[in-house]
Design a protein around this motif. Structure first.
Motif, PDB file in Angstrom:
ATOM      1  N   SER A  19       0.862  -1.590   0.212  1.00  0.00           N
ATOM      2  CA  SER A  19       0.098  -0.014  -0.007  1.00  0.00           C
ATOM      3  C   SER A  19       0.588   1.409   0.223  1.00  0.00           C
ATOM      4  O   SER A  19       0.703   2.056   0.070  1.00  0.00           O
ATOM      5  N   GLU A  20       2.547   1.405   0.263  1.00  0.00           N
ATOM      6  CA  GLU A  20       2.941   1.972  -0.013  1.00  0.00           C
ATOM      7  C   GLU A  20       3.417   2.995  -1.530  1.00  0.00           C
ATOM      8  O   GLU A  20       3.333   3.724  -1.552  1.00  0.00           O
ATOM      9  N   GLU A  60      -3.668  -1.660   4.830  1.00  0.00           N
ATOM     10  CA  GLU A  60      -3.073  -0.586   4.394  1.00  0.00           C
ATOM     11  C   GLU A  60      -1.908  -0.332   5.505  1.00  0.00           C
ATOM     12  O   GLU A  60      -2.120  -0.141   6.607  1.00  0.00           O
ATOM     13  N   ILE A  61      -1.096   0.353   5.048  1.00  0.00           N
ATOM     14  CA  ILE A  61      -0.187   1.223   6.130  1.00  0.00           C
ATOM     15  C   ILE A  61      -0.490   2.563   6.059  1.00  0.00           C
ATOM     16  O   ILE A  61      -1.678   3.534   6.142  1.00  0.00           O
ATOM     17  N   PHE A  62      -0.639   2.848   7.944  1.00  0.00           N
ATOM     18  CA  PHE A  62      -1.200   3.787   8.295  1.00  0.00           C
ATOM     19  C   PHE A  62       0.070   5.295   8.842  1.00  0.00           C
ATOM     20  O   PHE A  62       0.094   5.997   9.566  1.00  0.00           O
ATOM     21  N   HIS A  63       1.419   4.311   8.824  1.00  0.00           N
ATOM     22  CA  HIS A  63       2.113   4.388  10.207  1.00  0.00           C
ATOM     23  C   HIS A  63       3.662   4.369   9.618  1.00  0.00           C
ATOM     24  O   HIS A  63       3.589   3.356   8.845  1.00  0.00           O
ATOM     25  N   TYR A  64       3.990   5.777   9.852  1.00  0.00           N
ATOM     26  CA  TYR A  64       5.731   5.195   8.914  1.00  0.00           C
ATOM     27  C   TYR A  64       7.112   6.678  10.078  1.00  0.00           C
ATOM     28  O   TYR A  64       6.305   7.498  10.186  1.00  0.00           O
ATOM     29  N   HIS A  65       7.264   5.810  10.870  1.00  0.00           N
ATOM     30  CA  HIS A  65       8.514   6.689  11.335  1.00  0.00           C
ATOM     31  C   HIS A  65       9.531   5.895  11.817  1.00  0.00           C
ATOM     32  O   HIS A  65      10.669   4.958  11.416  1.00  0.00           O
ATOM     33  N   ILE A 109      -5.235   3.331  14.881  1.00  0.00           N
ATOM     34  CA  ILE A 109      -3.824   4.482  15.324  1.00  0.00           C
ATOM     35  C   ILE A 109      -3.116   4.906  16.373  1.00  0.00           C
ATOM     36  O   ILE A 109      -2.810   4.378  16.884  1.00  0.00           O
ATOM     37  N   SER A 125       4.283  11.424   5.434  1.00  0.00           N
ATOM     38  CA  SER A 125       5.115  11.371   5.533  1.00  0.00           C
ATOM     39  C   SER A 125       4.799  10.553   3.752  1.00  0.00           C
ATOM     40  O   SER A 125       4.041  10.614   2.963  1.00  0.00           O
ATOM     41  N   GLU A 131       6.930   9.555   2.126  1.00  0.00           N
ATOM     42  CA  GLU A 131       7.543   7.724   1.901  1.00  0.00           C
ATOM     43  C   GLU A 131       6.906   7.249   1.560  1.00  0.00           C
ATOM     44  O   GLU A 131       6.769   6.162   1.346  1.00  0.00           O
ATOM     45  N   ILE A 132       5.431   7.081   2.751  1.00  0.00           N
ATOM     46  CA  ILE A 132       4.072   6.230   1.999  1.00  0.00           C
ATOM     47  C   ILE A 132       2.951   7.050   1.826  1.00  0.00           C
ATOM     48  O   ILE A 132       1.762   6.512   1.714  1.00  0.00           O
ATOM     49  N   LYS A 171       0.956   9.068   3.299  1.00  0.00           N
ATOM     50  CA  LYS A 171      -0.183   9.679   3.861  1.00  0.00           C
ATOM     51  C   LYS A 171      -0.327   9.942   4.892  1.00  0.00           C
ATOM     52  O   LYS A 171       0.484  10.722   5.754  1.00  0.00           O
ATOM     53  N   ASP A 172      -0.765  11.434   5.467  1.00  0.00           N
ATOM     54  CA  ASP A 172      -1.467  11.970   6.911  1.00  0.00           C
ATOM     55  C   ASP A 172      -1.001  11.639   7.773  1.00  0.00           C
ATOM     56  O   ASP A 172      -1.408   9.680   7.983  1.00  0.00           O
ATOM     57  N   MET A 173      -0.607  11.129   8.693  1.00  0.00           N
ATOM     58  CA  MET A 173      -0.412  10.440   9.451  1.00  0.00           C
ATOM     59  C   MET A 173      -0.436  11.339  11.046  1.00  0.00           C
ATOM     60  O   MET A 173      -0.151  12.033  11.378  1.00  0.00           O
ATOM     61  N   LYS A 174      -0.867  10.248  11.679  1.00  0.00           N
ATOM     62  CA  LYS A 174      -0.990  11.107  13.936  1.00  0.00           C
ATOM     63  C   LYS A 174       0.055  10.437  14.653  1.00  0.00           C
ATOM     64  O   LYS A 174       0.127   8.890  14.809  1.00  0.00           O
ATOM     65  N   TYR A 175       0.901  11.347  15.112  1.00  0.00           N
ATOM     66  CA  TYR A 175       1.758  10.238  15.576  1.00  0.00           C
ATOM     67  C   TYR A 175       1.218  10.394  17.178  1.00  0.00           C
ATOM     68  O   TYR A 175       1.862   9.664  18.419  1.00  0.00           O
ATOM     69  N   ARG A 234      10.004  13.036  10.017  1.00  0.00           N
ATOM     70  CA  ARG A 234       9.662  11.506  10.096  1.00  0.00           C
ATOM     71  C   ARG A 234      11.175  10.401  10.753  1.00  0.00           C
ATOM     72  O   ARG A 234      10.901   9.287  11.106  1.00  0.00           O
ATOM     73  N   ARG A 235      12.060  11.781  10.998  1.00  0.00           N
ATOM     74  CA  ARG A 235      13.033  10.802  12.191  1.00  0.00           C
ATOM     75  C   ARG A 235      12.779  10.880  13.766  1.00  0.00           C
ATOM     76  O   ARG A 235      13.518  11.945  13.560  1.00  0.00           O
TER      77      ARG A 235
END
Ligand code: FES
Ligand SMILES: [Fe+2]
Lengths: 433, 162
Positions: free
Chosen positions: A51-52, A195-200, A332, B44, B46-47, B49-53, B152-153
């Motif tokens: 999904s990326e 589906e991906i929702f998080h990346y760090h 999430i 991000s 990279e993917i 997507k809008d993300m919530k940390y 994101r790092r």
């Protein structure tokens, strides 16, 4: 025993071979180079989730063992991987982490991968389709037909994870590579698209195996406030480790009543398909991957070793593609509570391995790192690490407890014993509260 | 104390920075409405997507701050440099929105090798605060803060809220 003098300190522990390792395996640069060559270049690496790169012509780049890799989705929706290396003069074919080839580069056409340097172009199958002024310069000595990209073995498998292997000669496919370690969560991952929702990511000055160790041993749960205070009940100690071929291990709940072992919380209704409510599986795959399904979300860590004492860890979170917005937000939230950058455990795990990195810098003096706990394969048994290093030793032809020597078998599986009883207090609890 | 809505908002934002820099969590929460919503978000590339940390309401934030001393987290303090870029006070002067650019630096204390690294500062996070306020009794009270970061790092030490 009082503090030890130098001789006592340097003495080998009174444990069996396989119950400890030499710290040089975490700090020696020559060993590190061997690992890239003998292990990372021969393993199937789960680089990303499909999904990326959701649309045709989407791409994503990655690194395995210093080799740049580009993964693209073709117009036929198939995902393929190539070395991200231009066959002309070695520029990276694309230099972004992700994007789409639907738009052309300033020096190339849409729907092609264009190396911007001299304009060589490739289609989504990696065929070379353009060499500017090919005949004028090469007179037939170099042709498009002979200048395709290096294609890599690539499979999309287990819930849409994209696996790539650098070595064409490795004699197994992804399923063979897993050796069954993902069977416990396979149905949950495969029931419907994820589906991906998080990346760090984090980059830590320590050897990649220290993160893998932390993922495979749970004795360190004492470090985590939540586990310290609420975690150590009977159900916790009933979780068992299982070892699989190729150095993989998983940990999960096998013997307790799922309804009782964890206080039911509001994530029960978001549990992944085929998973008993609030159940939890952690799969540690050789040489540096962790796939963790905890009720409502999947976490996947991928380690990219950068040097003997530097690792990049990428953290991904996945839900179901069919999620409504509200459901996704709850997933999430659950994911972040534990595994997000502000979650209750992850930051402590990073501090832990950074501290190990301090004591194991390249050329630091060799020390002994213990992995000798036996608890009947239950959760605080260190069999996961022992199994990993047994495989590591074989692949490296080095003895983990003395890496200057050749491998000899040393896996120690401890005696059978019942799971420990839950504990209500332990040293440090009072101080912590 | 200012009587001008825009100035009240700026005062509140800068006071919040001082409170957060000094880890005066309760003082910061006192600047916030009971219905306050806090989040850390990022896009991000990279993917894609809008993300919530992180996403917490007032009570959850209070609980989170209460747990901080019980965690074994990194000791290196985070501090911010902020500039309020825009303040929009609504026509009746009762609510406002503001955008503030911030940089967060980390003063190394638990270094990678503490004797070596301690005392050094480096850039940790870059972002913008998107804040909402109620203006009442000559004070701007936070009702919402989204710390939208371009980072994101996030290495060790990320556990302190931005
Ligand atoms: S290096 Fe790629 S076209 Fe020349
Ligand atoms: Fe942990």
């Amino acid at each position: 025993m009082p503090a030890r003098n130098q001789e006592q300190w340097e003495k080998k522990p009174d444990l069996k071979l396989g119950e400890w390792v030499d710290s040089r395996i975490y700090s020696d640069e020559e060993i590190f180079e061997d690992e890239l060559r003998n292990i990372w270049k021969k393993a199937w690496i789960p680089l990303m989730h499909e999904s990326e790169l959701p649309e045709p012509f989407d791409f994503r780049t990655a690194i395995i063992a210093r080799e740049p890799v580009i993964v693209v989705r073709g117009p036929d929706n198939k995902i393929r991987a190539f070395l991200n290396v231009c066959p002309h003069r070695g520029m990276a074919v694309d230099r972004r982490p992700a994007g789409s080839f639907l738009t052309g580069e300033p020096s190339g056409n849409a729907k092609h991968m264009t190396c911007m340097f001299h304009g060589w172009q490739f289609d989504m199958n990696g065929n070379c389709v353009e060499i500017p002024r090919e005949n004028a310069g090469y007179q037939g000595r170099v042709t498009k037909e002979g200048q395709g990209l290096r294609r890599l073995r690539c499979e999309t498998k287990y819930g849409g994870i994209v696996w790539v292997c650098l070595d064409d000669k490795v004699d197994c496919d992804v399923e063979g590579w897993t050796g069954g370690c993902l069977d416990c969560i396979k149905d949950s991952l495969d029931e419907e698209p994820l589906e991906i929702f998080h990346y760090h990511k984090a980059i830590i000055d320590c050897n990649y195996k220290l993160w893998h160790d932390t993922n495979s041993e749970f004795y360190h749960d004492y470090m985590h406030y939540h586990n310290r205070i609420t975690g150590f009940d009977d159900g916790y100690f009933a979780r068992k480790c299982a070892a699989f071929d190729n150095g993989h291990v998983n940990v999960g709940t096998f013997t307790v009543n799922y309804g009782e072992y964890e206080v039911a919380d509001d994530r029960g209704d978001l549990t992944f398909p085929h998973l008993p409510p609030n159940n939890w599986y952690m799969v540690d795959m050789f040489p540096g991957v962790n796939i963790n399904l905890r009720g409502s979300a999947v976490r996947m860590d991928l380690m990219t070793p950068l040097s003997a004492n530097k690792v990049m860890i990428e953290f991904r979170g996945l839900g179901l593609k069919s999620d409504t917005q509200e459901t996704r937000e709850r997933r999430i939230h659950h994911h972040n509570t534990i595994w997000g950058p502000f979650g209750r455990n992850l930051h402590e795990d990073l501090v832990g391995i950074a501290g190990q990195g301090v004591t194991m810098m390249p050329n630091s003096e060799p020390r002994r790192i213990l992995q000798g706990r036996h608890e009947g394969l239950y959760i605080h048994d260190e069999v996961g690490m022992r199994h990993f290093y047994e495989t590591w030793g074989k692949w490296m032809d080095r003895l983990p407890s003395d890496p200057s020597k050749k491998y000899e078998p040393g896996l120690v599986v401890g005696p059978e014993m019942p799971p420990a009883k839950g504990i209500s207090s332990f040293p440090g609890k009072v101080a912590a509260e | 104390m200012s009587t001008n809505g825009t100035e009240m908002v700026k005062d509140a934002i800068y006071q919040a920075c001082l409170n957060l820099d000094e880890k005066k969590w309760d003082d910061w929460l006192n600047q916030c409405d009971d219905k306050f919503q806090y989040s850390v978000t990022a896009f991000s590339p990279e993917i894609g997507k809008d993300m919530k940390y992180l996403g917490l309401n007032h009570n959850e934030l209070k609980e989170y701050f209460g747990l901080l001393p019980k965690h074994n987290t990194d000791h290196s303090p985070l501090r911010r440099h902020a500039t309020v870029y825009s303040v929009d006070v609504d026509d009746n002067g009762k609510t406002a929105e503001a955008v503030t650019s911030f940089l967060i630096t980390q003063e190394m204390f638990d270094g990678v090798n503490a004797p070596l690294d301690t005392g050094e500062n480096h850039l940790f996070v870059v972002g913008k605060y998107h804040d909402k306020f109620n203006i009442d009794n000559g004070q701007a009270v936070f009702t919402k803060r989204e710390a939208r970061i371009h980072t994101r790092r996030l290495d060790k030490g990320s556990h302190w809220v931005f």
